[in-house]
Design an enzyme around this catalytic site. Structure first.
Site, PDB file in Angstrom:
ATOM      1  N   SER A 146      32.955 -11.089 -30.429  1.00  0.00           N
ATOM      2  CA  SER A 146      31.498 -11.183 -30.622  1.00  0.00           C
ATOM      3  C   SER A 146      31.200 -12.543 -31.218  1.00  0.00           C
ATOM      4  O   SER A 146      32.033 -13.120 -31.933  1.00  0.00           O
ATOM      5  CB  SER A 146      31.023 -10.105 -31.581  1.00  0.00           C
ATOM      6  OG  SER A 146      29.710 -10.399 -32.033  1.00  0.00           O
ATOM      7  N   TYR A 159      31.610  -5.045 -39.354  1.00  0.00           N
ATOM      8  CA  TYR A 159      31.868  -5.197 -37.912  1.00  0.00           C
ATOM      9  C   TYR A 159      32.283  -6.643 -37.611  1.00  0.00           C
ATOM     10  O   TYR A 159      33.278  -6.884 -36.914  1.00  0.00           O
ATOM     11  CB  TYR A 159      30.595  -4.811 -37.153  1.00  0.00           C
ATOM     12  CG  TYR A 159      30.527  -5.237 -35.711  1.00  0.00           C
ATOM     13  CD1 TYR A 159      31.154  -4.497 -34.724  1.00  0.00           C
ATOM     14  CD2 TYR A 159      29.806  -6.370 -35.331  1.00  0.00           C
ATOM     15  CE1 TYR A 159      31.078  -4.877 -33.383  1.00  0.00           C
ATOM     16  CE2 TYR A 159      29.716  -6.754 -34.004  1.00  0.00           C
ATOM     17  CZ  TYR A 159      30.353  -6.011 -33.032  1.00  0.00           C
ATOM     18  OH  TYR A 159      30.278  -6.387 -31.716  1.00  0.00           O
TER      19      TYR A 159
HETATM   20  N1  LIG Z   1      26.017  -5.399 -26.715  1.00  0.00           N
HETATM   21  C1  LIG Z   1      26.086  -6.497 -27.445  1.00  0.00           C
HETATM   22  O1  LIG Z   1      25.060  -7.123 -27.768  1.00  0.00           O
HETATM   23  C2  LIG Z   1      27.426  -7.037 -27.864  1.00  0.00           C
HETATM   24  C3  LIG Z   1      27.465  -8.309 -28.456  1.00  0.00           C
HETATM   25  C4  LIG Z   1      28.695  -8.829 -28.844  1.00  0.00           C
HETATM   26  C5  LIG Z   1      29.851  -8.102 -28.650  1.00  0.00           C
HETATM   27  N2  LIG Z   1      29.778  -6.867 -28.080  1.00  0.00           N
HETATM   28  C6  LIG Z   1      31.036  -6.150 -27.888  1.00  0.00           C
HETATM   29  O2  LIG Z   1      31.169  -5.786 -26.527  1.00  0.00           O
HETATM   30  C7  LIG Z   1      31.891  -4.557 -26.422  1.00  0.00           C
HETATM   31  C8  LIG Z   1      31.095  -3.558 -25.614  1.00  0.00           C
HETATM   32  O3  LIG Z   1      29.830  -3.401 -26.206  1.00  0.00           O
HETATM   33  P1  LIG Z   1      28.663  -2.552 -25.504  1.00  0.00           P
HETATM   34  O4  LIG Z   1      27.392  -3.046 -26.083  1.00  0.00           O
HETATM   35  O5  LIG Z   1      28.865  -2.533 -24.040  1.00  0.00           O
HETATM   36  O6  LIG Z   1      28.987  -1.101 -26.120  1.00  0.00           O
HETATM   37  P2  LIG Z   1      28.303   0.319 -25.869  1.00  0.00           P
HETATM   38  O7  LIG Z   1      27.263   0.269 -24.807  1.00  0.00           O
HETATM   39  O8  LIG Z   1      27.935   0.802 -27.234  1.00  0.00           O
HETATM   40  O9  LIG Z   1      29.551   1.178 -25.302  1.00  0.00           O
HETATM   41  C9  LIG Z   1      30.624   1.411 -26.159  1.00  0.00           C
HETATM   42  C10 LIG Z   1      31.815   1.883 -25.374  1.00  0.00           C
HETATM   43  O10 LIG Z   1      32.900   2.066 -26.286  1.00  0.00           O
HETATM   44  C11 LIG Z   1      33.305   3.437 -26.272  1.00  0.00           C
HETATM   45  N3  LIG Z   1      33.604   3.861 -27.629  1.00  0.00           N
HETATM   46  C12 LIG Z   1      32.828   3.734 -28.727  1.00  0.00           C
HETATM   47  N4  LIG Z   1      33.442   4.282 -29.801  1.00  0.00           N
HETATM   48  C13 LIG Z   1      34.626   4.782 -29.362  1.00  0.00           C
HETATM   49  C14 LIG Z   1      35.695   5.485 -29.976  1.00  0.00           C
HETATM   50  N5  LIG Z   1      35.668   5.822 -31.277  1.00  0.00           N
HETATM   51  N6  LIG Z   1      36.734   5.838 -29.209  1.00  0.00           N
HETATM   52  C15 LIG Z   1      36.785   5.535 -27.904  1.00  0.00           C
HETATM   53  N7  LIG Z   1      35.802   4.867 -27.256  1.00  0.00           N
HETATM   54  C16 LIG Z   1      34.733   4.508 -27.986  1.00  0.00           C
HETATM   55  C17 LIG Z   1      32.128   4.224 -25.697  1.00  0.00           C
HETATM   56  O11 LIG Z   1      32.605   5.423 -25.091  1.00  0.00           O
HETATM   57  P3  LIG Z   1      31.620   6.712 -24.880  1.00  0.00           P
HETATM   58  O12 LIG Z   1      30.615   6.348 -23.809  1.00  0.00           O
HETATM   59  O13 LIG Z   1      32.530   7.793 -24.431  1.00  0.00           O
HETATM   60  O14 LIG Z   1      30.962   6.942 -26.204  1.00  0.00           O
HETATM   61  C18 LIG Z   1      31.576   3.221 -24.690  1.00  0.00           C
HETATM   62  O15 LIG Z   1      32.324   3.244 -23.508  1.00  0.00           O
HETATM   63  C19 LIG Z   1      32.165  -4.106 -27.857  1.00  0.00           C
HETATM   64  O16 LIG Z   1      33.450  -4.538 -28.252  1.00  0.00           O
HETATM   65  C20 LIG Z   1      31.118  -4.851 -28.666  1.00  0.00           C
HETATM   66  O17 LIG Z   1      31.526  -5.046 -29.986  1.00  0.00           O
HETATM   67  C21 LIG Z   1      28.599  -6.313 -27.684  1.00  0.00           C
END
Ligand SMILES: NC(=O)c1ccc[n+]([C@@H]2O[C@H](COP(=O)([O-])OP(=O)(O)OC[C@H]3O[C@@H](n4cnc5c(N)ncnc54)[C@H](OP(=O)(O)O)[C@@H]3O)[C@@H](O)[C@H]2O)c1
Length: 253
Positions: A146, A159
């Site tokens: 991130s 985080y």
């Molecule tokens: N979105 C942003 O703005 C952003 C910015 C910077 C970095 N990131 C990083 O990008 C990555 C993806 O983010 P996203 O926004 O796409 O996330 P998201 O929409 O919140 O989806 C999270 C994913 O992780 C899984 N997950 C969450 N907790 C879990 C656990 N305890 N055990 C197993 N699986 C788990 C969820 O599975 P379920 O569907 O089964 O719950 C889902 O597939 C993350 O590493 C995040 O930190 C995101």
């Protein structure tokens, strides 16, 4: 001489954690589009059904695994179960826990949960996957970081710290495994429009729009599919002389 397609992932298997939705789903579909067999993963059984259907409809192949990565040993178990399906050539460490809390508001449970999912399971997965990749003399790890690993916001104190530590792990293992052709890099997004931030958008649409307009140089959030090009590069033969590095996808920050 015929030019080889250095982005071609045919014959490779990629495990993408947290690929039921958001960035993980987009990356899984992108790697499938480049030819990889995909092992999808979500926290609960059935979470990845829709993504699997889209991948299969596109002519590619995907298996599904589930498991809560906050549980002790879950990362190692996930790798073992994936390896029973096919050798994992590409590991995308994407699932993460994010609790928005400043340092003073952070509870011991919030802290333990983010440490377990973001760091504990990452260490677990690397311990299990890296020696196997090394024995096969080919491996790619794409760790989703991130922008907060570099420029942390106080509202995501813990985080952000786990994301910095996750990249630190990637760097030390990149050094240890470089001579085995096992290359580890971080893809670090800025704000991306996913379920993770949907509640903030829905609660205060005007405030959210203003926040996004001034957040980065492009004045907008990224889309999950905009993470795919860099992920395919980091997962492929095109990435043959890069390890321990970070690609930031932030819209200018
Ligand atoms: N979105 C942003 O703005 C952003 C910015 C910077 C970095 N990131 C990083 O990008 C990555 C993806 O983010 P996203 O926004 O796409 O996330 P998201 O929409 O919140 O989806 C999270 C994913 O992780 C899984 N997950 C969450 N907790 C879990 C656990 N305890 N055990 C197993 N699986 C788990 C969820 O599975 P379920 O569907 O089964 O719950 C889902 O597939 C993350 O590493 C995040 O930190 C995101």
């Amino acid at each position: 001489m015929r030019l080889e397609n250095i982005f071609d992932l045919k014959g490779r298997t990629a495990l993408v954690t947290g690929s039921s939705r958001g960035i993980g789903a987009a990356i899984a579909e992108g790697l499938a589009g480049a030819g990889a067999h995909i092992i999808l993963h979500g926290a609960k059984p059935g979470a990845t059904v829709a993504v699997q259907q889209r991948i299969v409809a596109s002519g590619a192949t995907a298996d599904e695994l589930a498991g809560d990565l906050s549980e002790a040993g879950a990362g190692r178990a996930l790798i073992e179960r994936a390896e029973a399906i096919a050798p994992v050539d590409i590991l995308v460490i994407n699932a993460s826990a994010q609790i928005n809390a400043t340092l003073s508001a952070l509870t011991p449970n919030d802290l333990a949960f983010q440490f377990a999912v973001n760091l504990g399971s990452t260490i677990d997965m690397l311990q299990s996957a890296l020696p196997k990749m090394a024995a096969r003399k080919w491996g790619r790890v794409v760790s989703i970081g991130s922008v907060n690993q570099l420029r942390p916001k106080s509202v995501v104190t813990a985080y952000a710290a786990t994301k910095a530590a996750q990249h630190n792990l990637i760097q030390s293992q990149a050094r240890d495994y470089a001579r085995e052709n096992v290359l580890l890099n971080t893809l670090a997004p800025g704000l991306v429009d996913t379920d993770r931030n949907a509640h903030r958008r829905d609660e205060d649409p005007e405030g959210w729009e203003e926040y996004v307009r001034t957040l980065n140089w492009m004045g907008r959030a990224g889309r999950p599919e905009e993470m795919v090009g860099a992920a395919v590069f980091l997962a492929s033969q095109a990435c043959s002389f890069m390890t321990g590095e970070t690609i930031y996808l932030t819209g200018g920050y």
